[in-house]
Design an enzyme around this catalytic site. Sequence first.
Site, short mmCIF file in Angstrom:
data_model
loop_
_atom_site.label_atom_id
_atom_site.label_comp_id
_atom_site.label_asym_id
_atom_site.label_seq_id
_atom_site.Cartn_x
_atom_site.Cartn_y
_atom_site.Cartn_z
N ALA A 1 10.91 -2.76 5.29
CA ALA A 1 10.73 -1.70 6.15
C ALA A 1 10.69 -0.48 5.56
CB ALA A 1 12.02 -1.67 6.99
N ALA A 2 9.85 -0.23 4.63
CA ALA A 2 9.73 0.61 3.70
C ALA A 2 8.79 1.64 3.86
CB ALA A 2 9.68 0.23 2.28
N LYS B 1 0.89 -1.25 -0.06
CA LYS B 1 0.12 -0.02 -0.15
C LYS B 1 0.93 1.35 0.09
CE LYS B 1 0.82 1.51 4.28
NZ LYS B 1 1.65 2.69 4.61
N ASP C 1 -1.85 -1.67 10.32
CA ASP C 1 -2.08 -1.79 8.80
C ASP C 1 -2.71 -2.99 8.28
OD1 ASP C 1 -1.30 0.72 8.39
OD2 ASP C 1 0.66 0.32 7.99
N ALA D 1 3.70 -1.34 4.11
CA ALA D 1 2.93 -2.24 4.58
C ALA D 1 3.29 -3.84 4.35
CB ALA D 1 1.59 -2.22 4.51
N GLY D 2 4.48 -4.22 3.91
CA GLY D 2 5.10 -5.54 3.43
C GLY D 2 4.66 -6.38 4.40
N GLY D 3 5.02 -6.27 5.43
CA GLY D 3 4.82 -7.49 6.58
C GLY D 3 3.39 -7.43 6.91
N SER D 4 2.62 -6.31 6.94
CA SER D 4 1.33 -6.46 7.28
C SER D 4 0.63 -7.07 6.13
CB SER D 4 0.93 -5.11 7.57
OG SER D 4 1.34 -4.18 8.49
N THR D 5 0.79 -6.80 4.96
CA THR D 5 -0.07 -7.73 3.89
C THR D 5 0.42 -9.02 3.79
OG1 THR D 5 -0.43 -7.40 1.67
CG2 THR D 5 1.87 -6.85 2.03
N PRO E 1 9.92 -3.97 -1.03
CA PRO E 1 10.99 -3.64 -0.09
C PRO E 1 10.55 -3.65 1.44
CG PRO E 1 10.66 -1.89 -1.84
CD PRO E 1 9.29 -2.82 -1.94
O1 C5P Z 1 0.71 -1.16 14.60
P1 C5P Z 1 2.16 -1.17 14.35
O2 C5P Z 1 2.87 -2.41 14.99
O3 C5P Z 1 2.23 -1.24 12.65
O4 C5P Z 1 2.60 0.03 14.63
C1 C5P Z 1 4.11 0.19 14.90
C2 C5P Z 1 4.52 1.32 15.80
O5 C5P Z 1 4.03 2.61 15.20
C3 C5P Z 1 3.82 1.24 17.02
O6 C5P Z 1 4.59 0.71 18.15
C4 C5P Z 1 3.63 2.81 17.56
O7 C5P Z 1 4.84 3.26 18.15
C5 C5P Z 1 3.68 3.58 16.24
N1 C5P Z 1 2.18 3.84 15.80
C6 C5P Z 1 1.36 4.88 16.34
N2 C5P Z 1 -0.08 5.27 16.21
C7 C5P Z 1 -0.48 4.33 15.15
C8 C5P Z 1 -0.03 3.34 14.28
C9 C5P Z 1 1.42 3.16 14.92
O8 C5P Z 1 2.01 5.61 17.25
N3 C5P Z 1 -1.95 4.51 14.96
#
Ligand code: C5P
Length: 316
Positions: A101-102, A11, A141, A105-109, A99
């Site tokens: 850590a970009a 995404k 995500d 949302a690679g890991g999320s998807t 890619p």
């Molecule tokens: O939910 P996810 O693991 O992708 O989020 C990674 C980091 O991004 C969280 O640990 C948080 O520090 C930050 N984050 C946030 N608010 C969000 C989404 C992510 O502060 N709505």
Amino acid sequence: MHSYNLIAPAKINLYLEIIGDRPDGYHELVMILQSIDLADEIELHSISDEIIRVHCNHPQVPTDKTNLVYRAAELMAKKFPEALAKHGGVDITVKKHIPVAAGLAGGSTNAAAVLVGIDLLWNLGLTQIEIEELGAMLGSDVPFCVAGGTVIATGRGEQLSPLPSLDHIYIVLAKYRSLEVSTAWAYKTYRQEFGNFYIRDTDNLAARAAAVHSGAIVKAILAKDTIAIAQKLHNDLEKVVLPAYPQVLQLRELFASQPDVIGTMMSGSGPSVFALCQSQQQAEQVKLQVRQAIPDEDLELFVTQTITHGIQIIRN
Ligand code: C5P
């Protein structure tokens, strides 16, 4: 024994506004998320042992419990222990094209694909909403990645409100292979620098989210006006990531200087930067120009486009 092959698209964020803090320590966001046709491939096989195995072709991607793919399978095993006992464990192969850590949302998807795939492998018959709720336990995500398309995401990013799909908007995507931005760092730094301006009361938070729903970029999406969309791109996290990462700033400025680029923005917490173009030919031309300006092999460049779907099953 069964197996499924799935496509897991990346995404980009057409819009990312940070509006406040949440009691759970996360941020209250308003985002517009858009699926693109740059995608990973996920292969799932049932195995007789009640274990989870993960393989990946990308050296930077761990295959242990720190991988979101592993945690998605573990969550399914914990929620549906009878199905695990009946159907056995899962062997998961991730073929990475997105890619790492970009901000894409690679890991999320990948995790979303595992939830969708295990639902099928174990004949669970979960609804899309049930899969999205499981996804929210894994990351902000993940719920979006299940059905994808063009969506307004609020709350942590898990409350989804679909918009009419945008397809065939051409995108040039750039990411330095060796550059990674921690999402947690980006949000923490944003809080340190801009936390004083956060909206604190619930009514105003809701009003701000509603304002985006009826705001200029949503109007442009409803009208399918690509140029207006490109002019209204926004990402609050650029305020902390661009000053800290000069290479990302340079890419952003280079894209902005290209006559064929109608809009450019960093995606999510970066460090990938995208540019919107009106045709594939123009996108290819922009890619060429950027490659000539930055002949560094560490810089990955892709031409891709918006798509209307999230996880897709291609074979079983
Ligand atoms: O939910 P996810 O693991 O992708 O989020 C990674 C980091 O991004 C969280 O640990 C948080 O520090 C930050 N984050 C946030 N608010 C969000 C989404 C992510 O502060 N709505």
